[in-house]
Design a protein around this motif. Structure first.
Motif, short mmCIF file in Angstrom:
data_model
loop_
_atom_site.label_atom_id
_atom_site.label_comp_id
_atom_site.label_asym_id
_atom_site.label_seq_id
_atom_site.Cartn_x
_atom_site.Cartn_y
_atom_site.Cartn_z
N ALA A 190 56.27 11.35 -30.50
CA ALA A 190 55.40 10.77 -30.36
C ALA A 190 55.92 8.80 -29.87
O ALA A 190 55.82 8.62 -28.99
CB ALA A 190 54.29 9.79 -31.24
N LEU A 191 56.86 8.65 -30.56
CA LEU A 191 57.66 7.02 -30.58
C LEU A 191 57.85 7.44 -28.94
O LEU A 191 58.16 6.49 -27.88
CB LEU A 191 58.55 6.85 -31.34
N GLU A 192 59.22 8.53 -28.12
CA GLU A 192 59.90 8.67 -27.30
C GLU A 192 58.79 8.89 -25.99
O GLU A 192 58.81 7.89 -24.88
CB GLU A 192 60.75 9.88 -27.12
N SER A 193 58.09 9.44 -26.84
CA SER A 193 56.54 9.49 -25.10
C SER A 193 55.74 8.16 -24.61
O SER A 193 55.83 7.57 -23.46
CB SER A 193 55.23 10.74 -25.85
N MET A 194 55.90 7.81 -25.66
CA MET A 194 55.08 6.09 -25.47
C MET A 194 56.24 4.89 -24.96
O MET A 194 55.82 4.68 -23.80
CB MET A 194 54.73 5.50 -27.12
N GLY A 195 56.96 5.09 -25.32
CA GLY A 195 58.29 4.17 -25.43
C GLY A 195 59.23 5.05 -23.76
O GLY A 195 59.02 3.84 -22.94
N ARG A 196 58.61 6.00 -23.21
CA ARG A 196 59.28 6.23 -22.08
C ARG A 196 57.99 6.59 -20.58
O ARG A 196 58.75 6.94 -19.66
CB ARG A 196 60.19 7.59 -22.01
N SER A 197 57.22 6.12 -21.38
CA SER A 197 55.73 5.96 -20.51
C SER A 197 55.09 5.27 -19.91
O SER A 197 55.62 4.37 -20.09
CB SER A 197 54.55 6.51 -20.89
N ARG A 198 54.54 5.40 -18.37
CA ARG A 198 54.49 4.33 -17.48
C ARG A 198 53.30 2.90 -18.84
O ARG A 198 53.37 2.56 -18.75
CB ARG A 198 53.56 4.63 -16.27
N SER A 199 52.35 3.71 -19.40
CA SER A 199 51.66 3.02 -19.53
C SER A 199 52.54 1.94 -21.13
O SER A 199 51.61 1.18 -21.42
CB SER A 199 51.47 3.89 -20.10
N PHE A 200 53.51 2.36 -21.59
CA PHE A 200 54.17 1.37 -22.62
C PHE A 200 54.46 0.41 -21.78
O PHE A 200 54.28 -0.79 -22.23
CB PHE A 200 55.61 1.96 -22.36
N TYR A 201 54.62 0.29 -20.65
CA TYR A 201 55.17 -0.89 -19.29
C TYR A 201 53.28 -1.85 -19.24
O TYR A 201 53.86 -2.90 -19.64
CB TYR A 201 55.59 -0.34 -18.32
N ASN A 202 52.67 -0.94 -19.41
CA ASN A 202 51.38 -1.62 -18.59
C ASN A 202 51.21 -2.45 -19.75
O ASN A 202 50.22 -3.41 -19.74
CB ASN A 202 50.43 -0.78 -18.51
N ALA A 203 51.33 -1.44 -21.44
CA ALA A 203 50.22 -2.03 -22.20
C ALA A 203 51.43 -3.95 -22.46
O ALA A 203 50.80 -4.43 -22.98
CB ALA A 203 50.70 -1.53 -23.49
#
Length: 314
Positions: A190-203
């Motif tokens: 889950a942490l990797e999914s969040m960290g590598r997603s575009r939404s991470f940088y949006n946040a």
């Protein structure tokens, strides 16, 4: 150790709050400043309240962006969890609101508690980055007290360490797995999914908007109170307030909030009496809406704070 933590840290927090209240209001001219507070034009107060509500809408948007890869709630549910957490922080010591909102988000979305808690930590890392940047900018315009300088350096070191650990977990997962117990390794997915997603940088960039929007209530209240501070000075006061909220203190940051608001206003040329009146009004305008909306959000859960805390600790 846990036994001592349950009473020692709240005791320190209450002591800080009481000391700040005595320091701020000793010699305060209530006869002069209270009518001035009452004369504050209602449009400025309403603008500050609406801006304060918008802040937590932005926080809800950011939280959903972070959790999007693993499963987020509808926006109104996320907002409810946030406001229940805020209400808990307003009325209880030790700021249990972060744990409570994490529990509610996890319970309602089906995402594991540990994963949701990781998203909250990431939120704080984002906030800390933009806060330290704001502190550096503020330091170019006013001479800040040494305690804030040392505190900001300590916060920067903590953020650097936590940021490095987060990056290690996301981008060096194979090595990170070796340091974790097998039962925790699935959380890295889950942490990797969040960290590598575009939404991470949006946040990450939404966090800047979240911080900038917090200048609004300060600006509108000082305008209504008759001060003549610009947006830059109000941003500096916000940075000082946020840094001042880091140490343990009483519920609602009462006392310390007024103390750091007075300090910030005086650093930008406001006299002590006016700064104290402004800080008092700002505290009321920011805090009372949180009590009201947070209490309504809590009622909607059909649980009380004690039940939520006990459920979150299980």
């Amino acid at each position: 150790m846990t036994h001592y933590r349950r009473w020692l840290i709240p005791l320190i927090g209450y002591a800080i709050s009481i000391a700040c209240m005595v320091f701020v209001y000793r010699g305060f001219d209530w006869e002069e400043q209270l009518p001035r507070i009452r004369r504050t034009p209602l449009p400025f107060v309403l603008a500050a309240v609406l801006c304060d509500i918008a802040i937590y809408c932005i926080q809800g948007w950011r939280w959903n962006e972070l959790l999007k890869p693993v499963g987020a709630l509808p926006a109104w549910r996320t907002m409810q969890a946030i406001y229940v957490g805020l209400f808990a922080n307003e009325v209880l010591p030790l700021r249990p609101g972060e744990i409570i909102r994490t529990f509610l988000q996890s319970r309602w979305s089906g995402v594991s508690f540990a994963v949701v808690l990781s998203s909250v930590v990431i939120e704080r890392l984002f906030d800390g980055f933009w806060l330290i940047l704001g502190f550096l900018i503020t330091s170019f315009f006013v001479e800040l007290p040494p305690i804030l300088i040392y505190g900001s350096r300590l916060l920067a070191v903590i953020l650097l360490v936590l940021g490095a650990l987060l990056a290690f977990a996301i981008f060096r997962r194979e090595r990170a797995e070796k340091w974790l117990s097998p039962r925790f390794r699935h959380h890295l997915d889950a942490l990797e999914s969040m960290g590598r997603s575009r939404s991470f940088y949006n946040a990450f960039f939404i966090s800047l908007l979240y911080l900038v929007l917090q200048v609004g209530p300060i600006y509108f209240i000082q305008r209504g109170f008759g001060l003549d501070l610009g947006w830059g000075a109000c941003a500096g006061i916000l940075v000082i307030l946020r840094l001042g909220s880091v140490p343990p203190q009483g519920p609602s940051n009462v006392g310390s909030f007024q103390g750091f608001a007075v300090l910030g206003a005086m650093l930008f040329g406001v006299d002590n009496q006016s700064a104290t009146g402004f800080a008092t009004l700002l505290f009321i305008v920011i805090t009372v809406p949180l009590w009201i909306v947070g209490f309504i959000a809590l009622l909607a859960t059909k649980m009380n704070l004690r039940q939520l805390i006990q459920a979150a600790e299980q």
